[in-house]
Scaffold this motif. Structure first.
Motif, PDB file in Angstrom:
ATOM      1  N   UNK A 188       3.038   5.904  -6.120  1.00  0.00           N
ATOM      2  CA  UNK A 188       2.891   5.899  -7.569  1.00  0.00           C
ATOM      3  C   UNK A 188       3.364   4.635  -8.255  1.00  0.00           C
ATOM      4  N   UNK A 189       3.819   3.642  -7.496  1.00  0.00           N
ATOM      5  CA  UNK A 189       4.190   2.351  -8.075  1.00  0.00           C
ATOM      6  C   UNK A 189       2.909   1.575  -8.389  1.00  0.00           C
ATOM      7  N   UNK A 190       2.982   0.707  -9.386  1.00  0.00           N
ATOM      8  CA  UNK A 190       1.861  -0.175  -9.696  1.00  0.00           C
ATOM      9  C   UNK A 190       2.253  -1.609  -9.365  1.00  0.00           C
ATOM     10  N   UNK A 230       0.839  -1.215   0.000  1.00  0.00           N
ATOM     11  CA  UNK A 230       0.000   0.000   0.000  1.00  0.00           C
ATOM     12  C   UNK A 230       0.864   1.251   0.000  1.00  0.00           C
ATOM     13  N   UNK A 231       1.971   1.244   0.746  1.00  0.00           N
ATOM     14  CA  UNK A 231       2.885   2.379   0.790  1.00  0.00           C
ATOM     15  C   UNK A 231       3.416   2.683  -0.608  1.00  0.00           C
ATOM     16  N   UNK A 290       6.496  -4.338  -7.490  1.00  0.00           N
ATOM     17  CA  UNK A 290       6.009  -2.968  -7.624  1.00  0.00           C
ATOM     18  C   UNK A 290       6.752  -2.298  -8.779  1.00  0.00           C
ATOM     19  N   UNK A 291       5.996  -1.830  -9.764  1.00  0.00           N
ATOM     20  CA  UNK A 291       6.573  -1.312 -11.002  1.00  0.00           C
ATOM     21  C   UNK A 291       6.633   0.208 -10.956  1.00  0.00           C
ATOM     22  N   UNK A 292       7.842   0.743 -11.114  1.00  0.00           N
ATOM     23  CA  UNK A 292       8.034   2.188 -11.234  1.00  0.00           C
ATOM     24  C   UNK A 292       8.030   2.592 -12.706  1.00  0.00           C
ATOM     25  N   UNK A 316       1.357   7.225   4.695  1.00  0.00           N
ATOM     26  CA  UNK A 316       1.141   5.797   4.448  1.00  0.00           C
ATOM     27  C   UNK A 316       2.155   4.902   5.153  1.00  0.00           C
ATOM     28  N   UNK A 317       2.567   5.291   6.346  1.00  0.00           N
ATOM     29  CA  UNK A 317       3.395   4.429   7.177  1.00  0.00           C
ATOM     30  C   UNK A 317       4.885   4.621   7.047  1.00  0.00           C
TER      31      UNK A 317
END
Length: 135
Positions: free
Chosen positions: A25-27, A19-20, A40-42, A94-95
């Motif tokens: 902006x990562x997918x 979630x962070x 997580x894709x940048x 977001x933590x």
């Protein structure tokens, strides 16, 4: 295949870390993710593999970095100063931790450093890439 960098990071709470990074902006790539890790894709060339501690232990017995330590800092370039500020705010909301180092504003470049929930450091940066004007 395009040359790609996969950055693997051990995380204590996979859902929180996923979630962070989504908030930054990562997918999340579901094809390369499961209950022990999230891809997580940048960009096409940059992917961060968030790996649960249990899964990480199948790779190495080396100790986890102590929270608050810095073994590395990775930098992500953004399209504007406002995007740098927004990523910094998203980290705090977001933590993660915003501004783990004092912001650096050199006029042509702005950098604000953040840490994810496990303390992995990132620099959010914007740089003016406009060519200098000829006199």
């Amino acid at each position: 295949m395009t040359k790609t960098i996969f950055i693997s990071l051990p995380v204590a709470d996979l859902a929180l870390s996923t979630a962070f990074y989504q908030a930054l902006g990562f997918e999340r790539n579901p094809q390369m993710s499961d209950d022990s890790g999230s891809c997580m894709v940048w960009s096409e060339a940059i992917k961060v593999m968030l790996i649960s501690h249990a899964k990480w232990r199948t790779f190495t017995d080396r100790p986890f970095p102590a929270k608050g330590s810095a073994g590395h800092m990775l930098s992500l370039s953004l399209e504007s100063r406002a995007a740098v500020d927004a990523m910094n705010a998203a980290a705090a909301a977001h933590g993660g931790t915003a501004d783990v180092n004092p912001p650096e504003d050199h006029g042509f470049m702005l950098t604000r450093d953040i840490a994810d929930p496990d303390g992995h450091m990132w620099a959010a940066l914007w740089m003016d890439t406009t060519p200098p004007q000829q006199a």
